[in-house]
Enzyme design. Sequence first.
Site, PDB file in Angstrom:
ATOM      1  N   LYS A  68     -85.834  24.060  35.906  1.00  0.00           N
ATOM      2  CA  LYS A  68     -86.390  25.338  35.767  1.00  0.00           C
ATOM      3  C   LYS A  68     -85.892  25.785  34.386  1.00  0.00           C
ATOM      4  CE  LYS A  68     -85.094  29.350  36.192  1.00  0.00           C
ATOM      5  NZ  LYS A  68     -85.680  30.100  35.125  1.00  0.00           N
ATOM      6  N   GLY A  99     -75.060  29.247  33.676  1.00  0.00           N
ATOM      7  CA  GLY A  99     -75.419  30.582  33.548  1.00  0.00           C
ATOM      8  C   GLY A  99     -74.132  31.449  33.885  1.00  0.00           C
ATOM      9  N   SER A 100     -74.873  32.626  34.312  1.00  0.00           N
ATOM     10  CA  SER A 100     -73.711  33.714  34.463  1.00  0.00           C
ATOM     11  C   SER A 100     -73.146  33.418  36.045  1.00  0.00           C
ATOM     12  CB  SER A 100     -74.635  35.005  34.581  1.00  0.00           C
ATOM     13  OG  SER A 100     -75.297  35.300  35.852  1.00  0.00           O
ATOM     14  N   THR A 101     -71.911  33.823  36.129  1.00  0.00           N
ATOM     15  CA  THR A 101     -71.077  33.799  37.459  1.00  0.00           C
ATOM     16  C   THR A 101     -71.662  34.453  38.405  1.00  0.00           C
ATOM     17  OG1 THR A 101     -69.100  33.757  36.072  1.00  0.00           O
ATOM     18  CG2 THR A 101     -68.862  34.321  38.675  1.00  0.00           C
ATOM     19  N   GLY A 127     -74.479  32.342  39.488  1.00  0.00           N
ATOM     20  CA  GLY A 127     -73.844  31.146  40.159  1.00  0.00           C
ATOM     21  C   GLY A 127     -73.476  31.402  41.671  1.00  0.00           C
ATOM     22  N   GLU A 167     -71.752  25.552  36.056  1.00  0.00           N
ATOM     23  CA  GLU A 167     -71.227  25.902  34.826  1.00  0.00           C
ATOM     24  C   GLU A 167     -71.420  27.370  34.272  1.00  0.00           C
ATOM     25  OE1 GLU A 167     -70.896  27.051  31.117  1.00  0.00           O
ATOM     26  OE2 GLU A 167     -71.935  25.277  30.523  1.00  0.00           O
ATOM     27  N   CYS A 221     -70.913  29.840  26.397  1.00  0.00           N
ATOM     28  CA  CYS A 221     -70.149  30.029  27.503  1.00  0.00           C
ATOM     29  C   CYS A 221     -68.655  29.996  26.960  1.00  0.00           C
ATOM     30  CB  CYS A 221     -70.408  29.339  28.769  1.00  0.00           C
ATOM     31  SG  CYS A 221     -72.142  29.444  29.251  1.00  0.00           S
TER      32      CYS A 221
END
Length: 523
Positions: A212, A265-267, A270, A288, A322
């Site tokens: 995706k 992507g973002s925390t 995640g 990550e 990041c």
Amino acid sequence: MAQPVTINVASTGRKITVPTGLFINNEFVPSVDSKETIEYVYVRMLREHPASREICDRCINPATEEVICSIVAGSEKDIDIAVAAARKAFKTTWGKNVTGFERSRLINKLADLIERDAQELAELEALNNGKPVKIARDFDIGDSVACLRYYAGWADKILGQSIEVDNKTKFAFTRHDPIGVCGQIIPWNYPINMWSWKVAPALACGCTIVMKPSEITPLTALKLSELVVEAGFPPGVINTVPSLGSVGGAALSSHKDVDKVAFTGSTVTGRRIMEAAAKSNLKKVSLELGGKSPNIVFESADLDQAANWVGLGILYNTGQDCTAGSRLFVQDTIYDKFIAIVVEKFKQMKIGDGFDEASGGGPVVSKMQYDKIFSFIESGKQEGAKAILGGEKRPGKGYFVDPTIFVDVTPDMKIVREEIFGPVLSVAKFKTEEEVIEIANDTAYGLGAGLHSNDANQCMRVSQALEAGTVWVNQYNILTNNVPFGGKKQSGIGRELGSYALEEYTSVKAIHWNYGEKLDWPL
């Protein structure tokens, strides 16, 4: 079959044909039930046209704010179909059904095709992402080709162990089996590069994939899917479903027939993925995530070189990284001198159109990201930080953000605590090594960190004390495919790159073989 579109690249005169459908079983197909937008215009357009279902993804050129083309968004049902295709391939034409030699051959062929089409892919990346063509071609795509070739070399070297138990009667051995169907969710800051980081080790291990891409930058993932067919991969091995994260990403994370999810992507996202994975089938997860990385300059450093690395650390990819070294700590004895050097270096960096060879950075990827960065800049000003460079909006079209430097910052400021994801640097001074280690580690993140010093003992002490998955000494932001990369704390779990990434796509099976012991019965 979904119809492709032809994109005219005005700056070069090139015409690029791009698929617009979902890539499932080596074919580009329409969604079974969705034509919704996956752009940030989604909510606004549906509010204006609540009864309409004929809205598609609108990919935007961030340098001009013009629509490039429309891509149909995938739905949860489309994810189901793609997962089924990947499962069938895993059971029949991939997985344990093909040798490592054949996997290696196909991965190498894919690398050759990407290298052949590097200029076209770079131009498409520049249109959709905004980064300079030369950066996309020579760095992102060059590294992606190298990544594929690195893991092609691993495909026939996935080894277990032979373990002594009792030489007279039995022994044990291990197998590193492919984990199965992998959902891979990649970000918009390095669309091609992150595609290769995810795809290469998964294919080397024998896994199948449902990819995706980001809803903001889906074009190169679709173009790469054409090359998957040309390379000769069996249908279903790699599937690509552009979709909103809240739809396709959520569906992959909670899908009970997906064995592993890899996400960059973002925390915040995640956490959602981990939760969905736990609540569904406890699938394996690698993440990550975000960062707020410190970059430390000690008084013994080569100041001119350190300033160059500081620039690369925060301005590369226009700060959309990041590992961006967004918190700069400078020893008090060299502070004024070093900041003057950094300001001059930043002024030399041209942020401009990606098709201008003079540009070292392009616009940020979207209006949403542009607004977010300037909200941080305004927050810094309101909280008392001083912008000694940049911090103002340009007139005209395009999501351009100039290099910005804040001084007089304090640890509690928003620009110091939170990830900005733009070319915004906060600078603080320190006196001692012990002090800077403490403030550098005072963050919820732990992805990257850097230090600059010509004192070898200091380099060893500080690099070991910094709480980060990657620490750079006298450099910054340089990664290689044979060295692992990943985070600590809230910057993620698992590792990409190097041999360590293979562990994310395999499961270890222990086999105990008895060839001599007789069991007495009853006990």
